[in-house]
Motif scaffolding. Structure first.
Motif, short mmCIF file in Angstrom:
data_model
loop_
_atom_site.label_atom_id
_atom_site.label_comp_id
_atom_site.label_asym_id
_atom_site.label_seq_id
_atom_site.Cartn_x
_atom_site.Cartn_y
_atom_site.Cartn_z
N TRP A 1 47.67 0.64 11.85
CA TRP A 1 46.48 0.68 11.61
C TRP A 1 46.62 -0.59 12.56
CZ3 TRP A 1 49.30 -0.89 8.02
CH2 TRP A 1 49.05 -1.41 7.40
N GLU A 2 45.14 -0.51 13.41
CA GLU A 2 45.38 -1.79 13.97
C GLU A 2 44.11 -2.77 12.95
OE1 GLU A 2 45.40 -3.27 17.64
OE2 GLU A 2 46.61 -0.96 17.83
N GLY A 3 43.91 -3.95 13.32
CA GLY A 3 43.38 -4.92 12.63
C GLY A 3 42.91 -6.42 13.75
N PRO A 4 42.48 -7.15 13.56
CA PRO A 4 41.53 -8.09 14.11
C PRO A 4 43.12 -9.05 14.57
CG PRO A 4 40.06 -8.05 12.19
CD PRO A 4 41.85 -7.19 11.61
N SER A 5 43.91 -8.56 14.34
CA SER A 5 45.22 -9.24 14.63
C SER A 5 46.16 -8.45 15.08
CB SER A 5 46.50 -9.99 13.27
OG SER A 5 45.28 -10.60 12.55
N GLY A 6 45.48 -7.43 15.54
CA GLY A 6 46.55 -6.24 16.47
C GLY A 6 46.94 -5.33 15.48
N LYS A 7 48.22 -4.72 16.67
CA LYS A 7 48.68 -3.83 15.47
C LYS A 7 50.10 -3.97 14.42
CE LYS A 7 51.84 -1.09 17.65
NZ LYS A 7 52.83 0.29 18.58
N ILE A 8 50.03 -3.15 13.63
CA ILE A 8 50.54 -3.13 12.23
C ILE A 8 51.35 -2.44 12.12
CG2 ILE A 8 50.89 -4.17 9.60
CD1 ILE A 8 47.69 -5.26 11.70
N SER A 9 52.33 -2.54 11.51
CA SER A 9 53.18 -1.00 11.83
C SER A 9 54.21 -1.88 10.61
CB SER A 9 54.36 -1.05 12.83
OG SER A 9 54.24 -0.42 14.33
N MET A 10 54.18 0.05 9.19
CA MET A 10 54.98 -0.18 7.57
C MET A 10 56.36 0.35 8.38
SD MET A 10 52.81 -1.93 6.11
CE MET A 10 53.38 -1.59 4.10
N ALA A 11 56.72 -0.41 9.07
CA ALA A 11 57.70 -0.20 9.79
C ALA A 11 59.47 -0.50 8.59
CB ALA A 11 58.72 -0.67 11.25
N LEU A 12 59.68 -1.38 8.02
CA LEU A 12 60.93 -1.63 7.43
C LEU A 12 60.42 -1.45 5.73
CD1 LEU A 12 61.54 -5.58 8.59
CD2 LEU A 12 62.42 -3.00 9.56
N ALA A 13 61.64 -1.80 4.87
CA ALA A 13 61.70 -0.92 3.33
C ALA A 13 61.46 0.06 3.36
CB ALA A 13 61.02 -2.16 2.61
N ASN A 14 61.61 1.68 4.12
CA ASN A 14 61.38 2.64 3.73
C ASN A 14 59.82 2.68 4.02
OD1 ASN A 14 61.95 4.76 3.66
ND2 ASN A 14 62.11 5.53 1.43
N GLY A 15 59.56 2.19 5.02
CA GLY A 15 57.82 2.20 5.62
C GLY A 15 56.89 1.66 3.88
N HIS A 16 57.58 0.42 3.28
CA HIS A 16 56.39 -0.25 2.45
C HIS A 16 56.34 -1.97 3.05
CE1 HIS A 16 56.27 2.25 -0.91
NE2 HIS A 16 57.26 2.56 -0.15
N GLN A 17 57.28 -2.81 4.03
CA GLN A 17 56.88 -3.63 4.17
C GLN A 17 56.96 -3.71 5.92
OE1 GLN A 17 57.89 -7.16 3.82
NE2 GLN A 17 57.10 -7.01 5.74
N ALA A 18 55.59 -4.54 6.36
CA ALA A 18 54.43 -4.21 7.53
C ALA A 18 55.73 -4.80 8.99
CB ALA A 18 53.53 -4.90 7.90
N VAL A 19 55.67 -5.24 10.05
CA VAL A 19 56.50 -5.65 11.53
C VAL A 19 55.39 -5.71 12.25
CG1 VAL A 19 58.48 -5.11 11.14
CG2 VAL A 19 57.12 -4.04 12.46
N GLN A 20 54.97 -7.05 13.24
CA GLN A 20 53.56 -7.66 13.83
C GLN A 20 54.09 -8.38 14.93
OE1 GLN A 20 50.88 -9.16 11.20
NE2 GLN A 20 50.09 -9.54 12.72
N ASP A 21 53.90 -8.25 15.76
CA ASP A 21 54.23 -9.42 17.20
C ASP A 21 53.76 -10.87 16.53
OD1 ASP A 21 54.38 -7.13 18.17
OD2 ASP A 21 52.30 -7.43 19.46
N ILE A 22 54.95 -11.58 17.20
CA ILE A 22 53.76 -13.31 16.83
C ILE A 22 53.57 -13.75 17.61
CG2 ILE A 22 56.38 -14.05 16.35
CD1 ILE A 22 56.09 -15.52 14.08
N ALA A 23 53.34 -15.45 17.45
CA ALA A 23 53.46 -16.00 19.02
C ALA A 23 53.20 -17.58 17.91
CB ALA A 23 51.46 -15.96 19.36
N TYR A 24 53.23 -18.03 19.19
CA TYR A 24 53.68 -20.34 19.14
C TYR A 24 52.50 -21.01 20.36
CZ TYR A 24 56.51 -20.03 15.31
OH TYR A 24 57.10 -19.61 13.74
N GLY A 25 52.44 -21.57 20.15
CA GLY A 25 51.21 -22.23 21.08
C GLY A 25 51.26 -23.52 20.39
N THR A 26 50.72 -24.88 21.41
CA THR A 26 51.47 -26.68 21.71
C THR A 26 49.96 -27.07 22.33
OG1 THR A 26 53.38 -25.75 22.93
CG2 THR A 26 52.47 -28.07 22.65
N TYR A 27 49.92 -27.58 20.24
CA TYR A 27 48.68 -27.98 20.36
C TYR A 27 48.38 -29.51 20.93
CZ TYR A 27 44.98 -30.30 17.26
OH TYR A 27 43.93 -30.87 16.73
N LYS A 28 46.87 -29.06 21.36
CA LYS A 28 46.41 -30.55 22.26
C LYS A 28 44.73 -30.20 21.60
CE LYS A 28 45.38 -31.04 27.21
NZ LYS A 28 45.98 -32.44 26.69
#
Length: 442
Positions: free
Chosen positions: A372-399
């Motif tokens: 499904w889609e959320g404010p954070s993008g796509k989420i997929s229940m892909a692990l733990a036989n469909g019970h655990q989500a995976v999604q993208d991750i991002a990092y940035g540098t503080y200023k």
């Protein structure tokens, strides 16, 4: 790539006003105000237990923002005012009735049992602390009650504690992706690391985070040495000896999965003693402190949000709606606990819409393997036989933008889910030790 959405223009109210609003939200945690928007679903009422920190050190930066998001999103779901594809009222034709419970309790299992057996909830959505999730997941399976873990990160939940889940789901990512993504960010930014140190809490979350970070560093920076590793107890508050060790060791990078009040205390105390002038700080859960600490956060700190949440969320109509609605109501920007609560509730909504029902068995069937889609993008229940989500991750540098008194992130890099999460059927530690076999980072 740079952050696709700059810091919100909705920022502008004072921290004082925000604090008042958070306090009011905590006091009013037992009820949910009605919406004045479009008609509510009326055929049936579904009671949902919402568990988050409403008192203690984790409440201000984590628990109350999550609680606020629950209030906002539930009202919008009930009234049918969430943007597409969630514009139908209710879940499966039923109106959500939330019951809020404080996670800051010494009797978490008893509180869960009360929700199920006395309050008669149809499901529970909650839990920030990994310790809470490790205690509640077996209880959910025992009581056969649909339970959505919305935040906690330890891989142990499904890799060791409940290895064949039926009633327990987690709609947020593993701590593994935080650590793998952090190391990939260091590499992507060309940061030289000959030594590094760890500052992590002494329980499952901190231990797992450091294990996955050191394991990932061994794969990418295999000549770098560990200068020191610190494991203070949760809510220690004072870190004089730990900061002294970091000053003595002079590591190039300091990794910390600290969150909530502990993280803020560490940043303030470390900054006062100049530790972050000598070492680059990497905060895997640092996004919640960006606006709260503002000028107190050292420039150059690497900031994560346990996914693509908060200031790291992708631009979309759903994200624009959520940020504006949250700010207009609470006078503060939503941080990643808010996003993760919204993500969980919209996942429930998506499952109910798919099943055409809010009944537990049908929801469980629809939730398993859901995307499904959320404010954070796509989420997929892909692990733990469909019970655990995976999604993208991002990092940035503080200023910190002194001229405009704004916290900003620069040099934002996004890594897709297949690059930072283990494949199905492979334990996180084994995947890292095996050199990220099967990772797709292209």
């Amino acid at each position: 790539m740079r952050n696709p959405r700059p810091l919100s223009t909705y920022r502008g109210r004072t921290l004082k006003n925000t604090t008042v609003l958070l306090t009011a939200a905590t006091i009013g945690c037992a009820s949910l105000a009605g919406s004045t928007n479009t008609a509510f679903a009326q055929d049936k009422t579904v009671k949902i237990g919402i568990v988050t920190f409403l008192s203690g050190g984790a409440a201000g930066p984590f628990g109350v923002p999550a609680r606020n998001a629950a209030e906002l999103v539930i009202e919008a779901i009930n009234s049918g005012s969430v943007p597409a594809p969630y514009q139908t009222a209710g879940i499966g034709g039923a109106t959500i009735e939330p019951i809020f419970v404080d996670e800051n309790s010494k009797q978490k299992n008893a509180d869960f049992q009360k929700l199920v057996e006395k309050n008669g909830v149809e499901m529970v959505v909650g839990y920030i602390s990994s310790a809470s999730c490790l205690a509640i997941a077996p209880e959910a399976e025992k009581l056969k009650k649909l339970t959505i873990l919305f935040d906690c990160g330890t891989p142990q939940v499904f890799e060791e504690t409940v290895t064949d889940p039926k009633y327990t789901f987690r709609t947020g990512g593993l701590a593994t992706m935080d650590s793998v993504g952090a190391v990939r960010y260091l590499q992507k930014m060309g940061i030289n690391v000959s030594s590094y140190a760890g500052m992590n809490q002494n329980y499952a979350w901190g231990q797992d985070s450091w294990r996955d970070f050191t394991g990932s560093m061994a794969q990418v920076y295999n000549s770098a040495r560990v200068a020191s590793e610190q494991f203070p107890k949760v809510a220690a508050g004072q870190y004089d000896s730990e900061v002294s060790a970091l000053l003595t060791g002079k590591p190039d990078v300091i990794h910390s999965s600290f969150w909530g009040g502990d993280m803020e205390a560490f940043v303030i105390q470390g900054s006062a003693r100049g530790v972050f002038q000598r070492s680059k700080m990497l905060l895997t859960a640092g996004e919640t402190a960006m606006h709260r600490l503002a000028a107190q956060m050292p420039d150059g700190t690497i900031i994560g949000a346990r996914g693509t949440h908060g200031e790291l969320a992708p631009q979309s109509a759903l994200n624009d709606w959520f940020r504006k609605a949250y700010f207009d109501r609470f006078g503060a920007l939503p941080t990643y606990p808010s996003y993760k609560m919204a993500q969980a509730l919209l996942g429930v909504k998506a499952a109910a819409d798919k099943a055409g029902s809010s009944d537990q068995d049908e929801l469980i069937g629809a939730m398993k393997g859901l995307e499904w889609e959320g404010p954070s993008g796509k989420i997929s229940m892909a692990l733990a036989n469909g019970h655990q989500a995976v999604q993208d991750i991002a990092y940035g540098t503080y200023k910190y933008d002194k001229e405009n008194a704004k916290a900003t992130l620069v040099d934002v890099v996004r890594f897709k889910a297949s690059c930072v999460n283990p494949p199905a059927g492979v334990k996180s530690g084994d995947w890292i030790a095996g050199g990220f076999k099967g990772a797709d980072c292209n």
